[in-house]
Design a protein around this motif. Structure first.
Motif, short mmCIF file in Angstrom:
data_model
loop_
_atom_site.label_atom_id
_atom_site.label_comp_id
_atom_site.label_asym_id
_atom_site.label_seq_id
_atom_site.Cartn_x
_atom_site.Cartn_y
_atom_site.Cartn_z
N LEU A 53 0.91 -1.19 0.21
CA LEU A 53 0.02 -0.16 0.12
C LEU A 53 1.27 1.77 -0.24
O LEU A 53 0.87 2.91 -0.14
CB LEU A 53 -1.30 0.45 1.56
N ALA A 54 2.23 1.67 0.55
CA ALA A 54 3.16 2.37 0.74
C ALA A 54 3.42 2.87 -0.46
O ALA A 54 4.12 3.68 -0.87
CB ALA A 54 3.81 2.55 1.88
N ALA A 55 3.56 1.53 -1.70
CA ALA A 55 4.37 1.77 -2.63
C ALA A 55 3.59 2.75 -3.56
O ALA A 55 4.26 2.72 -4.36
CB ALA A 55 4.50 0.11 -3.21
N CYS A 56 2.20 2.55 -3.63
CA CYS A 56 1.15 2.85 -3.88
C CYS A 56 1.82 4.24 -4.47
O CYS A 56 1.90 4.70 -5.27
CB CYS A 56 0.13 1.97 -4.20
N PRO A 57 1.71 4.92 -3.49
CA PRO A 57 1.78 5.93 -4.08
C PRO A 57 3.11 6.88 -4.21
O PRO A 57 3.74 7.94 -4.52
CB PRO A 57 1.34 7.26 -2.26
#
Length: 86
Positions: A53-57
């Motif tokens: 999830l942190a990689a998406c932004p």
């Protein structure tokens, strides 16, 4: 004046030393990675969904450039190369 030329390194010796040190460094890193993985597997696996999830932004910010190109009325006046990049 007697000079002992046996103590001098040849050019090929330095390259072999660098190659050997790189192999040793890779070996140490593999051993460290193995022990980190085996000892901390439970801690790492529980955070993998959050890392995704942190990689998406982060990918959105760094790979798209923050959408600073191609969305404004003054895009025709800016310098662009053949691919449309700045």
């Amino acid at each position: 004046m007697n000079h002992d030329h046996n103590g001098h390194e040849r050019p090929g010796d330095a390259l072999r030393t660098v190659a050997r040190s790189k192999l040793v460094m890779i070996g140490f890193l593999l051993v460290i990675a193995y022990f980190l993985w085996t000892e901390h597997r439970a801690h790492v696996i529980q955070f993998l969904p959050f890392l995704l999830l942190a990689a998406c932004p982060l990918m959105h910010i760094f790979m798209h450039g923050g959408h600073r190109h191609g969305h404004g009325p003054d895009d025709a006046t800016k310098d662009t190369n053949a691919k449309g990049e700045r």
